[in-house]
Motif scaffolding. Structure first.
Motif, PDB file in Angstrom:
ATOM      1  N   GLY A 122       0.780  -1.228   0.000  1.00  0.00           N
ATOM      2  CA  GLY A 122       0.000   0.000   0.000  1.00  0.00           C
ATOM      3  C   GLY A 122       0.806   1.268   0.000  1.00  0.00           C
ATOM      4  O   GLY A 122       0.270   2.338   0.302  1.00  0.00           O
ATOM      5  N   VAL A 123       2.100   1.172  -0.353  1.00  0.00           N
ATOM      6  CA  VAL A 123       2.956   2.361  -0.414  1.00  0.00           C
ATOM      7  C   VAL A 123       3.467   2.523  -1.844  1.00  0.00           C
ATOM      8  O   VAL A 123       4.057   1.594  -2.407  1.00  0.00           O
ATOM      9  N   LEU A 124       3.249   3.698  -2.431  1.00  0.00           N
ATOM     10  CA  LEU A 124       3.721   4.007  -3.771  1.00  0.00           C
ATOM     11  C   LEU A 124       4.778   5.097  -3.688  1.00  0.00           C
ATOM     12  O   LEU A 124       4.634   6.059  -2.926  1.00  0.00           O
ATOM     13  N   LEU A 125       5.859   4.958  -4.484  1.00  0.00           N
ATOM     14  CA  LEU A 125       6.929   5.946  -4.534  1.00  0.00           C
ATOM     15  C   LEU A 125       7.125   6.349  -5.993  1.00  0.00           C
ATOM     16  O   LEU A 125       7.951   5.781  -6.710  1.00  0.00           O
ATOM     17  N   PRO A 126       6.381   7.338  -6.469  1.00  0.00           N
ATOM     18  CA  PRO A 126       6.440   7.713  -7.880  1.00  0.00           C
ATOM     19  C   PRO A 126       7.653   8.546  -8.269  1.00  0.00           C
ATOM     20  O   PRO A 126       7.844   8.846  -9.446  1.00  0.00           O
ATOM     21  N   GLY A 127       8.487   8.950  -7.298  1.00  0.00           N
ATOM     22  CA  GLY A 127       9.645   9.788  -7.597  1.00  0.00           C
ATOM     23  C   GLY A 127       9.347  11.252  -7.377  1.00  0.00           C
ATOM     24  O   GLY A 127       8.305  11.631  -6.834  1.00  0.00           O
ATOM     25  N   SER A 128      10.279  12.082  -7.799  1.00  0.00           N
ATOM     26  CA  SER A 128      10.110  13.528  -7.617  1.00  0.00           C
ATOM     27  C   SER A 128       9.148  14.079  -8.652  1.00  0.00           C
ATOM     28  O   SER A 128       8.879  13.465  -9.690  1.00  0.00           O
ATOM     29  N   SER A 129       8.611  15.253  -8.371  1.00  0.00           N
ATOM     30  CA  SER A 129       7.674  15.903  -9.282  1.00  0.00           C
ATOM     31  C   SER A 129       7.919  17.400  -9.244  1.00  0.00           C
ATOM     32  O   SER A 129       8.038  17.988  -8.162  1.00  0.00           O
ATOM     33  N   SER A 130       7.984  18.018 -10.410  1.00  0.00           N
ATOM     34  CA  SER A 130       8.146  19.472 -10.468  1.00  0.00           C
ATOM     35  C   SER A 130       6.844  20.188 -10.115  1.00  0.00           C
ATOM     36  O   SER A 130       6.841  21.383  -9.826  1.00  0.00           O
ATOM     37  N   ASP A 131       5.731  19.453 -10.124  1.00  0.00           N
ATOM     38  CA  ASP A 131       4.428  20.034  -9.795  1.00  0.00           C
ATOM     39  C   ASP A 131       3.633  19.024  -8.970  1.00  0.00           C
ATOM     40  O   ASP A 131       2.981  18.130  -9.518  1.00  0.00           O
ATOM     41  N   PRO A 132       3.676  19.148  -7.633  1.00  0.00           N
ATOM     42  CA  PRO A 132       2.974  18.176  -6.788  1.00  0.00           C
ATOM     43  C   PRO A 132       1.478  18.426  -6.655  1.00  0.00           C
ATOM     44  O   PRO A 132       0.787  17.680  -5.948  1.00  0.00           O
ATOM     45  N   ARG A 133       0.939  19.439  -7.334  1.00  0.00           N
ATOM     46  CA  ARG A 133      -0.473  19.755  -7.174  1.00  0.00           C
ATOM     47  C   ARG A 133      -1.403  18.587  -7.501  1.00  0.00           C
ATOM     48  O   ARG A 133      -2.370  18.348  -6.760  1.00  0.00           O
ATOM     49  N   PRO A 134      -1.158  17.820  -8.574  1.00  0.00           N
ATOM     50  CA  PRO A 134      -2.068  16.693  -8.832  1.00  0.00           C
ATOM     51  C   PRO A 134      -2.067  15.656  -7.712  1.00  0.00           C
ATOM     52  O   PRO A 134      -3.118  15.079  -7.409  1.00  0.00           O
ATOM     53  N   TYR A 135      -0.906  15.415  -7.099  1.00  0.00           N
ATOM     54  CA  TYR A 135      -0.859  14.443  -6.007  1.00  0.00           C
ATOM     55  C   TYR A 135      -1.660  14.926  -4.805  1.00  0.00           C
ATOM     56  O   TYR A 135      -2.386  14.149  -4.173  1.00  0.00           O
ATOM     57  N   LEU A 136      -1.541  16.206  -4.479  1.00  0.00           N
ATOM     58  CA  LEU A 136      -2.310  16.736  -3.360  1.00  0.00           C
ATOM     59  C   LEU A 136      -3.796  16.767  -3.689  1.00  0.00           C
ATOM     60  O   LEU A 136      -4.640  16.495  -2.827  1.00  0.00           O
ATOM     61  N   ALA A 137      -4.120  17.077  -4.935  1.00  0.00           N
ATOM     62  CA  ALA A 137      -5.526  17.058  -5.345  1.00  0.00           C
ATOM     63  C   ALA A 137      -6.114  15.666  -5.182  1.00  0.00           C
ATOM     64  O   ALA A 137      -7.287  15.503  -4.826  1.00  0.00           O
ATOM     65  N   ALA A 138      -5.306  14.627  -5.427  1.00  0.00           N
ATOM     66  CA  ALA A 138      -5.781  13.243  -5.347  1.00  0.00           C
ATOM     67  C   ALA A 138      -5.959  12.756  -3.922  1.00  0.00           C
ATOM     68  O   ALA A 138      -6.621  11.739  -3.678  1.00  0.00           O
ATOM     69  N   ALA A 139      -5.398  13.454  -2.955  1.00  0.00           N
ATOM     70  CA  ALA A 139      -5.323  12.961  -1.573  1.00  0.00           C
ATOM     71  C   ALA A 139      -6.610  13.193  -0.795  1.00  0.00           C
ATOM     72  O   ALA A 139      -7.354  14.148  -1.036  1.00  0.00           O
ATOM     73  N   ASP A 140      -6.851  12.300   0.168  1.00  0.00           N
ATOM     74  CA  ASP A 140      -7.829  12.565   1.216  1.00  0.00           C
ATOM     75  C   ASP A 140      -7.167  13.294   2.378  1.00  0.00           C
ATOM     76  O   ASP A 140      -7.786  14.138   3.024  1.00  0.00           O
ATOM     77  N   VAL A 141      -5.895  12.948   2.641  1.00  0.00           N
ATOM     78  CA  VAL A 141      -5.138  13.534   3.744  1.00  0.00           C
ATOM     79  C   VAL A 141      -3.707  13.756   3.277  1.00  0.00           C
ATOM     80  O   VAL A 141      -3.144  12.923   2.559  1.00  0.00           O
ATOM     81  N   ALA A 142      -3.111  14.873   3.665  1.00  0.00           N
ATOM     82  CA  ALA A 142      -1.687  15.124   3.443  1.00  0.00           C
ATOM     83  C   ALA A 142      -0.956  14.913   4.766  1.00  0.00           C
ATOM     84  O   ALA A 142      -1.458  15.315   5.824  1.00  0.00           O
ATOM     85  N   VAL A 143       0.214  14.284   4.695  1.00  0.00           N
ATOM     86  CA  VAL A 143       0.964  13.942   5.906  1.00  0.00           C
ATOM     87  C   VAL A 143       2.345  14.573   5.844  1.00  0.00           C
ATOM     88  O   VAL A 143       3.025  14.486   4.808  1.00  0.00           O
ATOM     89  N   LEU A 144       2.780  15.184   6.953  1.00  0.00           N
ATOM     90  CA  LEU A 144       4.130  15.725   7.061  1.00  0.00           C
ATOM     91  C   LEU A 144       4.726  15.242   8.376  1.00  0.00           C
ATOM     92  O   LEU A 144       4.474  15.836   9.432  1.00  0.00           O
ATOM     93  N   PRO A 145       5.524  14.159   8.333  1.00  0.00           N
ATOM     94  CA  PRO A 145       6.051  13.560   9.562  1.00  0.00           C
ATOM     95  C   PRO A 145       7.410  14.107   9.981  1.00  0.00           C
ATOM     96  O   PRO A 145       8.235  13.385  10.541  1.00  0.00           O
ATOM     97  N   SER A 146       7.674  15.385   9.719  1.00  0.00           N
ATOM     98  CA  SER A 146       9.002  15.977   9.903  1.00  0.00           C
ATOM     99  C   SER A 146       9.490  15.886  11.347  1.00  0.00           C
ATOM    100  O   SER A 146       8.710  15.934  12.295  1.00  0.00           O
ATOM    101  N   ARG A 147      10.812  15.802  11.478  1.00  0.00           N
ATOM    102  CA  ARG A 147      11.448  15.877  12.802  1.00  0.00           C
ATOM    103  C   ARG A 147      11.724  17.323  13.197  1.00  0.00           C
ATOM    104  O   ARG A 147      11.843  17.623  14.382  1.00  0.00           O
TER     105      ARG A 147
END
Length: 243
Positions: A122-147
């Motif tokens: 259940g984990v996908l790693l599509p690589g880097s993106s110059s425009d992450p807007r479509p990925y965020l648009a596709a999301a139900d939740v955005a996660v930022l687990p920063s230290r």
């Protein structure tokens, strides 16, 4: 960290002003004993970001060929700071509770291979993106687990996209609390991440309502033109003081 803090305290003797990108970062600087005049110019959301509705969500999922079911997205450089290693550990517990959920980790960096090796189903790693807007648009939740952070631009972009957030208790997280746009959990704590993600992915918490509140908040408090005017005012104040 002690070396960095020591340098900041030492170097602040020769500056006319220090600009912090958020209230949390400014408070942390003061706690560390940074003595120079401190001004807050909040990280602004760049042009081109707008709330994504349900139609945009479905369209983005088709374009990106993402699977059905709830989706969480994390955008960021793969590094110890960004904490994707903690998130993939948390995701194992999420999948027990939400078996059809998918985690999309967007980015590249020195820890990519390590995170890829640790990622389970259940984990996908599509690589880097110059425009992450479509990925965020596709999301139900955005996660930022920063230290650690100052005020994460990825977080503000997710809020501008009207996405509910699950973030860690680092500088900048105060905007999620103030906006009531999601959950703030302890750093380095996979169980806390999972506990915040599960009810949002199940629909037990209205993630879309959190997203709308976040979008409204950044529109008011993180407008690009307003913050650039604020920065220009700080520059003028410093220049006038030196005359």
């Amino acid at each position: 960290r002690p070396v960095a803090v020591g340098w900041e305290k030492f170097g602040s003797r020769w500056v006319d002003a220090i600009v912090a990108v958020g209230d949390g970062e400014a408070a942390e600087g003061e706690e560390r004993g940074i003595a120079a005049p401190m001004y807050v110019v909040r990280n602004p959301v760049p042009a081109g970001w707008a709330p994504a509705d349900e139609h945009a969500r479905m369209a983005a999922r088709r374009i990106l060929d993402l699977p059905a079911g709830p989706i969480a997205v994390c955008v960021g450089r793969f590094s110890r700071q960004k904490g994707q290693d903690v998130l993939v550990e948390a995701w194992r517990a999420v999948r027990v509770e939400v078996p059809d959920a998918t985690l999309v980790l967007v980015g590249d960096g020195p820890m990519l291979a390590e995170v890829r090796a640790a990622a389970g189903p259940g984990v996908l790693l599509p690589g880097s993106s110059s425009d992450p807007r479509p990925y965020l648009a596709a999301a139900d939740v955005a996660v930022l687990p920063s230290r650690w952070e100052g005020l994460s631009l990825s977080m503000l972009e997710a809020m501008a996209s009207a996405r509910s957030l699950v973030v860690t208790d680092v500088s900048g997280c105060e905007v999620v609390r103030e906006a009531r746009a999601g959950a703030v959990v302890a750093t380095d704590n996979p169980a806390a991440l999972a506990a915040a993600l599960v009810p949002r992915l199940r629909g037990e918490i209205d993630a879309d309502a959190e997203g709308r509140r976040g979008a409204e908040y950044v529109e008011v408090h993180h407008d690009f033109d307003t913050e650039m005017m604020r920065l220009a005012l700080v520059e003028r104040l410093v220049a006038d003081r030196d005359v």
